[in-house]
Motif scaffolding. Structure first.
Motif, short mmCIF file in Angstrom:
data_model
loop_
_atom_site.label_atom_id
_atom_site.label_comp_id
_atom_site.label_asym_id
_atom_site.label_seq_id
_atom_site.Cartn_x
_atom_site.Cartn_y
_atom_site.Cartn_z
N GLY A 18 0.83 -0.88 -0.12
CA GLY A 18 -0.09 -0.14 -0.01
C GLY A 18 0.83 1.32 0.12
O GLY A 18 0.40 2.53 -0.57
N CYS A 19 1.29 1.31 0.62
CA CYS A 19 2.95 2.56 0.84
C CYS A 19 3.35 2.91 -0.15
O CYS A 19 3.50 3.29 -0.74
CB CYS A 19 3.82 2.71 1.73
SG CYS A 19 3.45 2.25 3.48
N GLY A 20 3.71 1.27 -0.46
CA GLY A 20 4.44 1.53 -2.47
C GLY A 20 4.40 2.26 -3.39
O GLY A 20 3.86 3.32 -4.45
N LYS A 21 2.45 2.02 -3.90
CA LYS A 21 1.22 2.80 -4.50
C LYS A 21 1.47 4.28 -4.75
O LYS A 21 1.13 4.56 -5.19
CB LYS A 21 0.34 1.93 -3.85
CG LYS A 21 -0.41 1.30 -5.77
CD LYS A 21 -1.63 0.95 -4.87
CE LYS A 21 -3.34 1.91 -4.75
NZ LYS A 21 -4.04 1.13 -4.40
N GLN A 22 2.07 4.74 -3.14
CA GLN A 22 2.16 6.33 -2.78
C GLN A 22 2.99 6.83 -3.48
O GLN A 22 3.04 7.73 -3.51
CB GLN A 22 1.31 6.86 -1.56
CG GLN A 22 -0.01 6.51 -1.37
CD GLN A 22 -0.30 6.69 0.15
OE1 GLN A 22 -0.16 8.27 0.06
NE2 GLN A 22 -0.85 5.90 1.15
N ASN A 23 4.22 5.99 -3.75
CA ASN A 23 5.37 6.24 -4.28
C ASN A 23 6.16 6.59 -2.26
O ASN A 23 7.03 8.11 -2.29
CB ASN A 23 5.44 7.66 -4.81
CG ASN A 23 6.76 8.00 -5.10
OD1 ASN A 23 7.59 6.95 -5.30
ND2 ASN A 23 6.57 9.60 -5.34
N LEU A 24 5.40 6.13 -1.03
CA LEU A 24 5.93 6.14 -0.86
C LEU A 24 7.58 5.38 0.51
O LEU A 24 7.10 4.73 1.30
CB LEU A 24 4.57 6.64 1.10
CG LEU A 24 5.29 6.91 2.30
CD1 LEU A 24 5.18 8.33 1.45
CD2 LEU A 24 4.00 6.90 3.01
N SER A 25 7.82 5.15 -0.35
CA SER A 25 9.22 4.30 -0.22
C SER A 25 10.37 5.07 -0.33
O SER A 25 10.84 5.68 -1.19
CB SER A 25 9.08 2.92 -1.17
OG SER A 25 10.08 1.73 -1.23
#
Ligand SMILES: [Cu+2]
Length: 339
Positions: A18-25
């Motif tokens: 889920g985090c990856g989808k938001q480019n939150l990585s």
């Protein structure tokens, strides 16, 4: 039921996905600051993998080679202390810690270096003030105050000064740089460079109250010319705004009657809530709500702000007449300069 705990890692993976989808990585670094930090993460990881492999290899070798065999009753020679071994297992960790510490300390100084040559270097200064539960981006050299979306030019050093108006928050755009705290009464510095145009997801990472989980923002990197266009449009006056955009006069009036004491547009209005200049360009509404076809998200946010974002200080407008609401929404959506 007994095996339910085995699903835990799966849940964790789904959460990370889920985090990856938001480019939150931080694992997909963009720009020099994020690269340096990712290299440090990898260095620590490799050292830890090396330690685990060596320790497990010795462990397996010992338990297989010296295992008790059937009929074997002999007791091995008892040893108390071995100076050579003790020196070895003290010195090796010290060497490994030095391998970790030297690059970490060196890069800490690189990352703390926010100095620029004011005459020669290309840089943009942004004062980032965190509020419960929204972000304010002030560009002192451009006379611009923006809310929620932080525009920056690509390939330019962005000097960020972090402040807070109420409690401690933390500024984090994982693809571009590691996190730093916004502390009331203190200014913390950091810098970053975005090499490519794009929208980078940001988040508050310090539990700062009821609406903390929705305290999102975006860093929008555009080419330097587009950034200049954006900055000059943000500095427009209300009259200049009306010359450029077909602005609903009725909507502007509703805004002046209900919203202007807390929100500013084109230099006029209060600063208790986010500045709404160029609101029509916002990537999302209030930092987290998508634009939908009938503008229901925006309307519901204006009518019931705390239902959407708990703890939010905005006053609700449940009884605003439908035609006034429509005019207000048309007005807000018309405020834009970039496509
Ligand atoms: Cu916060």
């Amino acid at each position: 039921m007994k095996y339910l705990w085995r699903l835990l890692p799966l849940g964790f993976i789904l959460l990370l996905a889920g985090c990856g989808k938001q480019n939150l990585s931080a694992l997909d670094p963009q720009g020099p600051v994020a690269d340096i930090q990712f290299d440090l993460i990898k260095l620590s990881l490799y050292i830890m993998i090396f330690v685990i492999v060596v320790v497990f290899a010795i462990y397996l070798f010992v338990i297989i080679k010296y295992r008790e065999r059937p009929g074997d009753t002999h007791i091995p020679k008892q040893v108390h202390g071995n100076k050579a071994l003790e020196v070895v297992w003290t010195v090796i960790p010290i060497i490994l810690l030095l391998f970790l510490a030297i690059p970490n300390v060196m890069q800490t100084f690189t990352l703390a270096d926010v100095d620029v040559n004011e005459e020669e270097d290309d840089f943009v200064r942004v004062v980032v003030t965190a509020h419960q539960f929204w972000w304010e981006f002030e560009y002192p050299d451009y006379d611009v105050v923006a809310g929620q979306d932080m525009y920056i030019p690509t390939n330019t050093k962005i000097i960020i000064e972090l402040e807070a108006s109420d409690v401690i928050h933390s500024f984090w755009v994982p693809a571009l740089a590691g996190k730093q705290d916004n502390v009331p009464g203190i200014t913390n510095d950091m810098w970053l460079i975005a090499p490519q145009e794009g929208i980078y997801q940001g988040k508050c990472t310090e539990l700062c109250g009821e609406g903390h989980w929705l305290m999102d923002f975006k860093v929008i990197a555009v080419d330097p010319d587009t950034f200049d266009t954006w900055a000059s449009s943000m500095a427009r006056t209300v009259d200049e705004e009306e010359e450029v955009n077909v602005v609903s006069a009725e909507g502007r009036e509703v805004f002046e009657q209900n919203c202007i004491s807390c929100h500013a547009i084109s230099g006029e209005g209060g600063d208790l809530g986010p500045n709404l200049t160029n609101f029509g360009e916002r990537s999302v509404i209030a930092g987290f709500l998508d634009w939908d076809e009938n503008d229901e998200n925006l309307e519901n946010f204006i009518r019931y702000p705390t239902e959407k974002k708990p703890g939010n200080l905005m006053q609700p407008f449940p009884n605003l007449a439908d035609d006034e609401m429509d005019a207000l929404i048309d007005y807000l959506k018309s405020l834009k300069v970039l496509e």
